[in-house]
Design a protein around this motif. Sequence first.
Motif, PDB file in Angstrom:
ATOM      1  N   TYR A 174       0.831  -1.200   0.000  1.00  0.00           N
ATOM      2  CA  TYR A 174       0.000   0.000   0.000  1.00  0.00           C
ATOM      3  C   TYR A 174       0.868   1.254   0.000  1.00  0.00           C
ATOM      4  CZ  TYR A 174      -3.623  -3.356   1.233  1.00  0.00           C
ATOM      5  OH  TYR A 174      -4.480  -4.426   1.234  1.00  0.00           O
ATOM      6  N   VAL A 175       1.974   1.215   0.739  1.00  0.00           N
ATOM      7  CA  VAL A 175       2.896   2.347   0.738  1.00  0.00           C
ATOM      8  C   VAL A 175       3.492   2.530  -0.657  1.00  0.00           C
ATOM      9  CG1 VAL A 175       5.055   3.244   1.699  1.00  0.00           C
ATOM     10  CG2 VAL A 175       3.405   2.092   3.188  1.00  0.00           C
ATOM     11  N   ALA A 176       3.820   1.430  -1.320  1.00  0.00           N
ATOM     12  CA  ALA A 176       4.399   1.507  -2.662  1.00  0.00           C
ATOM     13  C   ALA A 176       3.412   2.116  -3.653  1.00  0.00           C
ATOM     14  CB  ALA A 176       4.824   0.119  -3.126  1.00  0.00           C
ATOM     15  N   VAL A 177       2.137   1.697  -3.574  1.00  0.00           N
ATOM     16  CA  VAL A 177       1.123   2.269  -4.469  1.00  0.00           C
ATOM     17  C   VAL A 177       0.982   3.765  -4.213  1.00  0.00           C
ATOM     18  CG1 VAL A 177      -1.337   2.281  -5.013  1.00  0.00           C
ATOM     19  CG2 VAL A 177      -0.126   0.109  -4.774  1.00  0.00           C
ATOM     20  N   GLY A 178       0.950   4.159  -2.934  1.00  0.00           N
ATOM     21  CA  GLY A 178       0.875   5.579  -2.613  1.00  0.00           C
ATOM     22  C   GLY A 178       2.066   6.354  -3.145  1.00  0.00           C
ATOM     23  N   THR A 179       3.251   5.743  -3.093  1.00  0.00           N
ATOM     24  CA  THR A 179       4.452   6.397  -3.623  1.00  0.00           C
ATOM     25  C   THR A 179       4.339   6.613  -5.121  1.00  0.00           C
ATOM     26  OG1 THR A 179       5.792   5.352  -1.891  1.00  0.00           O
ATOM     27  CG2 THR A 179       6.956   6.218  -3.810  1.00  0.00           C
ATOM     28  N   CYS A 180       3.848   5.617  -5.842  1.00  0.00           N
ATOM     29  CA  CYS A 180       3.676   5.760  -7.290  1.00  0.00           C
ATOM     30  C   CYS A 180       2.664   6.855  -7.632  1.00  0.00           C
ATOM     31  CB  CYS A 180       3.230   4.432  -7.900  1.00  0.00           C
ATOM     32  SG  CYS A 180       4.491   3.150  -7.900  1.00  0.00           S
ATOM     33  N   LEU A 181       1.599   6.933  -6.853  1.00  0.00           N
ATOM     34  CA  LEU A 181       0.595   7.958  -7.115  1.00  0.00           C
ATOM     35  C   LEU A 181       1.140   9.355  -6.829  1.00  0.00           C
ATOM     36  CD1 LEU A 181      -2.651   6.239  -5.760  1.00  0.00           C
ATOM     37  CD2 LEU A 181      -1.763   6.314  -8.095  1.00  0.00           C
ATOM     38  N   VAL A 182       2.033   9.469  -5.852  1.00  0.00           N
ATOM     39  CA  VAL A 182       2.701  10.747  -5.610  1.00  0.00           C
ATOM     40  C   VAL A 182       3.527  11.140  -6.838  1.00  0.00           C
ATOM     41  CG1 VAL A 182       4.500  11.894  -4.246  1.00  0.00           C
ATOM     42  CG2 VAL A 182       2.722  10.569  -3.106  1.00  0.00           C
ATOM     43  N   LEU A 302       1.531  -0.505 -12.266  1.00  0.00           N
ATOM     44  CA  LEU A 302       2.373   0.485 -11.585  1.00  0.00           C
ATOM     45  C   LEU A 302       3.552   0.875 -12.475  1.00  0.00           C
ATOM     46  CD1 LEU A 302       2.493  -0.879  -7.916  1.00  0.00           C
ATOM     47  CD2 LEU A 302       1.279   1.140  -8.738  1.00  0.00           C
ATOM     48  N   SER A 303       4.132  -0.106 -13.144  1.00  0.00           N
ATOM     49  CA  SER A 303       5.247   0.176 -14.034  1.00  0.00           C
ATOM     50  C   SER A 303       4.812   1.026 -15.224  1.00  0.00           C
ATOM     51  CB  SER A 303       5.860  -1.141 -14.524  1.00  0.00           C
ATOM     52  OG  SER A 303       6.923  -0.916 -15.411  1.00  0.00           O
ATOM     53  N   LEU A 304       3.582   0.822 -15.691  1.00  0.00           N
ATOM     54  CA  LEU A 304       3.096   1.554 -16.864  1.00  0.00           C
ATOM     55  C   LEU A 304       2.778   3.015 -16.563  1.00  0.00           C
ATOM     56  CD1 LEU A 304       0.741  -1.083 -18.547  1.00  0.00           C
ATOM     57  CD2 LEU A 304       3.116  -0.542 -19.087  1.00  0.00           C
ATOM     58  N   LEU A 305       2.816   3.408 -15.282  1.00  0.00           N
ATOM     59  CA  LEU A 305       2.576   4.812 -14.956  1.00  0.00           C
ATOM     60  C   LEU A 305       3.648   5.724 -15.552  1.00  0.00           C
ATOM     61  CD1 LEU A 305       1.465   4.553 -11.207  1.00  0.00           C
ATOM     62  CD2 LEU A 305       0.016   4.912 -13.216  1.00  0.00           C
ATOM     63  N   THR A 306       4.796   5.169 -15.908  1.00  0.00           N
ATOM     64  CA  THR A 306       5.863   5.980 -16.497  1.00  0.00           C
ATOM     65  C   THR A 306       5.660   6.207 -17.996  1.00  0.00           C
ATOM     66  OG1 THR A 306       7.218   4.010 -16.903  1.00  0.00           O
ATOM     67  CG2 THR A 306       7.538   5.156 -14.796  1.00  0.00           C
ATOM     68  N   ALA A 307       4.637   5.586 -18.580  1.00  0.00           N
ATOM     69  CA  ALA A 307       4.424   5.727 -20.026  1.00  0.00           C
ATOM     70  C   ALA A 307       4.165   7.181 -20.410  1.00  0.00           C
ATOM     71  CB  ALA A 307       3.256   4.844 -20.468  1.00  0.00           C
ATOM     72  N   GLY A 337       8.588   3.432  -6.081  1.00  0.00           N
ATOM     73  CA  GLY A 337       7.378   2.731  -5.659  1.00  0.00           C
ATOM     74  C   GLY A 337       7.261   1.356  -6.290  1.00  0.00           C
ATOM     75  N   PHE A 338       7.644   1.248  -7.558  1.00  0.00           N
ATOM     76  CA  PHE A 338       7.586  -0.051  -8.230  1.00  0.00           C
ATOM     77  C   PHE A 338       8.549  -1.047  -7.583  1.00  0.00           C
ATOM     78  CE2 PHE A 338       9.131  -2.937 -11.580  1.00  0.00           C
ATOM     79  CZ  PHE A 338       7.939  -3.526 -11.954  1.00  0.00           C
ATOM     80  N   VAL A 339       9.753  -0.584  -7.250  1.00  0.00           N
ATOM     81  CA  VAL A 339      10.729  -1.468  -6.591  1.00  0.00           C
ATOM     82  C   VAL A 339      10.207  -1.899  -5.235  1.00  0.00           C
ATOM     83  CG1 VAL A 339      13.038  -1.575  -5.590  1.00  0.00           C
ATOM     84  CG2 VAL A 339      12.707  -0.556  -7.848  1.00  0.00           C
ATOM     85  N   MET A 340       9.631  -0.981  -4.477  1.00  0.00           N
ATOM     86  CA  MET A 340       9.077  -1.326  -3.169  1.00  0.00           C
ATOM     87  C   MET A 340       7.985  -2.377  -3.297  1.00  0.00           C
ATOM     88  SD  MET A 340       8.800   2.460  -1.431  1.00  0.00           S
ATOM     89  CE  MET A 340       7.804   1.830  -0.084  1.00  0.00           C
ATOM     90  N   PHE A 341       7.133  -2.237  -4.309  1.00  0.00           N
ATOM     91  CA  PHE A 341       6.017  -3.169  -4.469  1.00  0.00           C
ATOM     92  C   PHE A 341       6.519  -4.572  -4.799  1.00  0.00           C
ATOM     93  CE2 PHE A 341       2.503  -5.296  -6.529  1.00  0.00           C
ATOM     94  CZ  PHE A 341       1.390  -4.853  -5.835  1.00  0.00           C
TER      95      PHE A 341
END
Length: 420
Positions: A174-182, A302-307, A337-341
Motif C-alpha cells: 500500500y505504501v508503494a502504491v501511494g508512492t507511485c501515485l505521488v 504500476l510500471s506503466l505509470l511511467t508511459a 514505488g515499483f521497486v518497493m512493491f
Amino acid sequence: MLWVLTLLTATGPDDEEMPPEEERITERKGLLCGLHSYKLKDVFTWQLLKAIAMGQGLSALICGTAVTSQYLAVDFQLDTPMLQSFLNYSLLCLTYTSILICRRGDGNILQILKKKWWKYFLLGLTDVQANYTVVKAYQYTTLTSIQLLDCFVIPVLMVLSWFFLKTRYRPVHYVAVGTCLVGVGAMVGADLLAGRDQGSSANILLGDGLVLISATLYAVSNVCQEYTVKNLSRVEFLGMVSLFGTLISGVQMAILEHRALANIQWNWKLMLLLAGFALCMYILYSFMPIVVRMTSATAVNLSLLTADLFSLFCGLFLFKYTFSVLYIVSLVVILVGFVMFNAVPTLTSAPPPEPEAPGPEEGDHPYQGSAFEVTCTEPACLGGGEGGDGGGRNCDPKCFMWGQPMYDQLASGEERGTRL
C-alpha cells in the motif's frame, strides 16, 4: 463487469495439490514488517531488475502508440480508434489464433470454443471497450483529468485481485502504491506549470466518467489476463481475445467509423504511422502477459505509470514541450514505488484442503464396501488346518471365506470394482 471475472475463473484447469502454506509463502517481511532488514542484494535481484526493464519496455511501447496517435490526429485529422484497434487485434489473431488452430487435443481452438467461447467473448468485449472509452474521453475532458483518473485502475485491480485471485497485500504494498501515485501527482503538476493542460472541456463530467469506466474495464481485463496466463496459457489468452477482439472491433468500426474511413486520403506516411501504431500494440499485447506472469497485473500497471513520462520526453523533441525537473522527480518516485512493491512478495491464500476419503478402519476387510464386499463370514478352517472346506486355499488373512466364482475372479486379477 465482476461477472466476467467470476465466469472466467470458474473454468480453470483442475487445481493441483497446493504445497504447504509454509513452503509457498516466503517468510521475508515488508516495510513495517521488516524491510529495514533487507540487504541490497536481496532487494535488487535479477528477477526484479528483469521485471523493471521489461515493464519500462512496455511503457516505451505505450509511448510509441501515443506518439503515432498524436501524429495521426494532428497531421492527418484521423479519428478512428476502432480502425487502430482492429489492426492490432488482426495481427494478434493471425499469430496466436493460428497457433490454436494448429494445436491438437484440448488446446485446439474448437475444444476451447465448445467449452468457454462466450466467456472469452465477454473478455474480448471488455478489452475492446476499455480501449475505445479512454480514446473517446479525450473529446470531453482534459489531459490532466485523464492522467489522474486513469490511476483509478490501480485500486480497482487490488480489490479484484483480493477477491478473485485471493491475493493478500502487506503494508509495504500500500505504501508503494501511494508512492507511485505521488509520482503521478508530480507529473501532473509539471504539466500544469508548463501550461500543458490539453484536451477538451466540452463535457468534463462525461469525460471523467468515461475515464473511470475505462479504468474499471482495464482492471477487469488485466485480472482475467493474470488468471489465464498463470493457470492456462498465454497463447490461449491472446488467441481467444484477439479472435473476438477482431470480430467486435470490426463490427464496431463498420457501424461507427464507416464515414471516416471513406474520407481517408491514403498515402505512404499515413500507412506508415498506422503500421507503427499496430506494431507497437502487437508487441505490447504479446509481451505484457509474460511480465504479468513474472509479477502481477497490479505491478505491471504500476510500471506503466511511467508511459506518460516517456511520451513527455518524446514531446520535448517532437512537439516542443517545455521541460520541467518535476518530470525527472516523477520518474524516480514511480520507479522507487515499483521497486518497493516488487521487493516483497504478495501472499496468496491457500484453498482449504479437501477432506480425504476415509480409509478402512482397523479390523475392516479391504474389500468391505466395494463391489466385492464379503458377505459370508463363516471361518474357512475352524480347526486352523488345511483340511477344512476349501482347504485354506480360498482363505484370506482375516479368515473370510470366498465363494469359488469370486475367488477365481480375484485370483485372475479381476478385483477392480466401484465402491457402492
